[in-house]
Write an enzyme that holds these catalytic residues in place. Structure first.
Site, short mmCIF file in Angstrom:
data_model
loop_
_atom_site.label_atom_id
_atom_site.label_comp_id
_atom_site.label_asym_id
_atom_site.label_seq_id
_atom_site.Cartn_x
_atom_site.Cartn_y
_atom_site.Cartn_z
N GLU A 30 10.89 -50.49 41.51
CA GLU A 30 12.02 -49.71 41.36
C GLU A 30 12.92 -49.78 42.81
O GLU A 30 12.20 -49.27 43.58
CB GLU A 30 12.03 -48.58 40.54
N TYR A 213 27.43 -34.95 20.39
CA TYR A 213 26.19 -34.51 19.79
C TYR A 213 25.42 -33.52 20.51
O TYR A 213 25.86 -33.26 21.70
CB TYR A 213 25.15 -35.69 19.34
C1 LIG Z 1 28.12 -44.76 27.46
C2 LIG Z 1 26.79 -45.36 27.08
C3 LIG Z 1 26.05 -44.58 25.89
C4 LIG Z 1 25.00 -45.30 25.24
N1 LIG Z 1 24.30 -44.60 24.39
C5 LIG Z 1 23.25 -45.30 24.03
C6 LIG Z 1 22.62 -44.59 22.94
O1 LIG Z 1 22.95 -43.62 22.29
N2 LIG Z 1 21.18 -45.42 22.28
C7 LIG Z 1 20.99 -46.24 22.81
O2 LIG Z 1 19.83 -46.79 22.51
N3 LIG Z 1 21.40 -46.64 24.01
C8 LIG Z 1 22.57 -46.21 24.58
N4 LIG Z 1 23.16 -47.00 25.59
C9 LIG Z 1 22.45 -48.08 26.18
C10 LIG Z 1 21.62 -47.84 27.13
O3 LIG Z 1 21.85 -46.67 28.05
C11 LIG Z 1 20.92 -48.96 27.76
O4 LIG Z 1 20.68 -50.02 27.01
C12 LIG Z 1 19.55 -48.69 28.49
O5 LIG Z 1 19.52 -47.74 29.38
C13 LIG Z 1 18.84 -50.01 29.16
O6 LIG Z 1 17.83 -49.73 29.58
P1 LIG Z 1 16.97 -50.60 30.52
O7 LIG Z 1 15.68 -50.12 31.12
O8 LIG Z 1 17.15 -52.10 30.27
O9 LIG Z 1 17.99 -50.71 31.95
P2 LIG Z 1 18.61 -49.54 32.90
O10 LIG Z 1 18.29 -48.32 32.52
O11 LIG Z 1 19.70 -50.05 33.52
O12 LIG Z 1 17.30 -49.70 34.15
C14 LIG Z 1 17.20 -50.74 35.06
C15 LIG Z 1 16.31 -50.33 36.27
O13 LIG Z 1 16.08 -51.27 37.15
C16 LIG Z 1 16.45 -50.93 38.59
N5 LIG Z 1 16.97 -52.09 39.30
C17 LIG Z 1 17.93 -52.80 39.10
N6 LIG Z 1 17.84 -54.06 39.72
C18 LIG Z 1 16.66 -53.76 40.62
C19 LIG Z 1 16.09 -54.56 41.53
N7 LIG Z 1 16.53 -55.84 42.07
N8 LIG Z 1 14.75 -54.36 41.93
C20 LIG Z 1 14.28 -53.22 41.55
N9 LIG Z 1 14.78 -52.48 40.56
C21 LIG Z 1 16.02 -52.86 40.23
C22 LIG Z 1 17.76 -50.01 38.16
O14 LIG Z 1 17.52 -49.10 39.26
C23 LIG Z 1 17.13 -49.24 37.00
O15 LIG Z 1 16.20 -48.09 37.31
C24 LIG Z 1 24.47 -46.37 26.25
C25 LIG Z 1 24.78 -47.05 27.17
C26 LIG Z 1 26.07 -46.36 27.75
C27 LIG Z 1 26.85 -47.11 28.81
#
Ligand SMILES: Cc1cc2nc3c(=O)[nH]c(=O)nc-3n(C[C@H](O)[C@H](O)[C@H](O)COP(=O)(O)OP(=O)(O)OC[C@H]3O[C@@H](n4cnc5c(N)ncnc54)[C@H](O)[C@@H]3O)c2cc1C
Length: 393
Positions: A30, A213
């Site tokens: 991370e 909510y």
């Molecule tokens: C306004 C809003 C409301 C939302 N509401 C909902 C909801 O109600 N329900 C729902 O299911 N989803 C919701 N989402 C979507 C949800 O937040 C995301 O789809 C989800 O968090 C994606 O998770 P992830 O683990 O794929 O990516 P992320 O949470 O973006 O995690 C990626 C991680 O990788 C790390 N990283 C990035 N690049 C590197 C690198 N080069 N090297 C090492 N680490 C790196 C980052 O620091 C981060 O910790 C919402 C999104 C938004 C914007």
């Protein structure tokens, strides 16, 4: 196997937990120096809840969640209200699992604790990945500090700006979708009494919508207000003002303004997207979550899809010998569903922000048709009934 996961978001940690439970040697790299998940609430529907419960997280989640009785649609200016769907016991009866709201930090914390309980040093912080090599036998992950780590497979869980995706699928970039989100939290006690009801609301209006909510057993109230306007910075920490937020909702119902007036600190977030990929895997590398299929939040499914991806990926690795074969089965199980979800969220954006919602009479006819019980069921049932713990892989 030694599996190297890039990114400790909800997707990366769910995958890590599922793979650790299967006995693999997992490390999560991370970039952040500290694990401080920011942001506000997230809705987890039955399809996501089923996975989290199957991973043994139910008691910890129940201690932190808020389970609404249902969801409503409300009209932006008059506040007229329609039932969207019942939740609570109804969600469990229909879909076999609850639908709940949780603070992202709480869900993140539950996942971190569960991963660390299985492997104390699984999560490596301050470890930004800059690239990887795949020689067909092994992968080598490159970190910004010059460290090289060898493993059997790489999982890119590094979010919408994914570095792993660029190496795997080409140098496309996340593009602004034309929508920005205001986000904020309100102490529940500051809300007018008539708003303290255990339901989630989707307010719909021309050019924007609001989702609200409760979180943490009803103690705090989550506000997401999405408008079609230019704002290109994507960050959980970009602050805005209550005045600017209120201006974006000029003419909206007094309940919306009562929320905005009481937000502790509004944040602004650009909604970004990337073109859908025909596959998520190449050789010994694959993608999950927003790295694979960023989506507009209109169906509240980005985190749910990342959670499903994590478990299905682990199931594929358990079911097939050979990383490439496992990843091919993962693609077969996940590409179509997630692409359908991304398309569905784009369609939902048009519905939520439709110009037909501008005047009350036209809006009533539009809502009655577009959110009829039959259409709502058709739109959501295929999402909520999906069982990542059993789906064929
Ligand atoms: C306004 C809003 C409301 C939302 N509401 C909902 C909801 O109600 N329900 C729902 O299911 N989803 C919701 N989402 C979507 C949800 O937040 C995301 O789809 C989800 O968090 C994606 O998770 P992830 O683990 O794929 O990516 P992320 O949470 O973006 O995690 C990626 C991680 O990788 C790390 N990283 C990035 N690049 C590197 C690198 N080069 N090297 C090492 N680490 C790196 C980052 O620091 C981060 O910790 C919402 C999104 C938004 C914007």
């Amino acid at each position: 196997m030694r599996i190297l996961i890039v990114g400790a978001g909800i997707g990366g940690l769910t995958a890590a937990l599922a793979l650790l439970r299967d006995g693999h040697a997992v490390e999560v790299y991370e970039q952040a120096p500290q694990l401080a998940e920011l942001g506000a609430g997230v809705q987890i529907s039955a399809n996501g809840a089923r996975v989290l419960f199957c991973l043994g997280l139910e008691p910890m989640i129940r201690a932190a969640w808020c389970e609404p009785a249902g969801k409503e649609i409300r009209l932006w200016n008059t506040g007229e209200t329609w039932k969207l769907f019942d939740l609570g016991a109804e969600s469990v009866a229909r879909y076999g699992a609850p639908y709940f709201m949780i603070h992202r930090a709480d869900l993140h914390g539950v996942l971190i604790d569960a991963v660390r309980a299985l492997k104390a040093d699984a999560i490596r912080l301050d470890a930004r990945c800059t690239g990887f090599e795949d020689d067909g036998e092994r992968v080598t992950l490159h970190l910004a500090n010059g460290t090289r780590i060898e493993g059997d497979a790489v999982v890119g869980a590094d979010g919408v700006h994914s570095r792993i995706r660029n190496i795997l699928a080409g140098e496309d970039r996340a593009e602004f979708t034309g929508c920005m989100a205001w986000r904020g939290l309100v102490p529940a006690a500051k809300l007018p009494a008539h708003m303290r009801r255990p339901v989630g609301v989707n307010w719909v209006g021309p050019g924007g919508h609001v989702v609200n909510y409760f979180l943490r057993g009803g103690a705090i109230f989550n506000f997401v207000g999405i408008v079609e306007r230019d704002w290109r910075i994507e960050s959980w920490t970009e602050k805005g003002s209550r005045e600017d937020c209120a201006a974006d909702f000029a003419g909206w119902h007094e309940d919306i303004h009562a929320i905005i007036r009481n937000i502790d600190q509004p944040y602004k977030w650009a909604l970004l997207g990337r073109a859908p990929l025909p596959r998520f895997s190449r050789g010994r590398a694959t993608l999950i979550g927003d790295a694979a299929h960023p989506t507009l939040p209109m169906l509240a499914q980005g985190a749910n899809m990342a959670i499903e991806d994590g478990l299905v990926l682990a199931r594929c690795i358990a079911a097939y010998s050979g990383v490439e074969t496992a990843f091919a089965h993962y693609d077969a199980a996940r590409v179509e569903r997630t692409a359908k979800l991304v398309r569905g969220a784009n369609e939902a954006a048009k519905r939520f922000h439709n110009p037909a919602l501008a005047d009350a009479a036209g809006a009533r006819a539009y809502v009655d048709t577009e959110w009829s019980e039959a259409r709502t069921k058709q739109r959501y049932d295929w999402i909520f009934t999906y069982d990542a713990t059993r789906v064929a892989v």
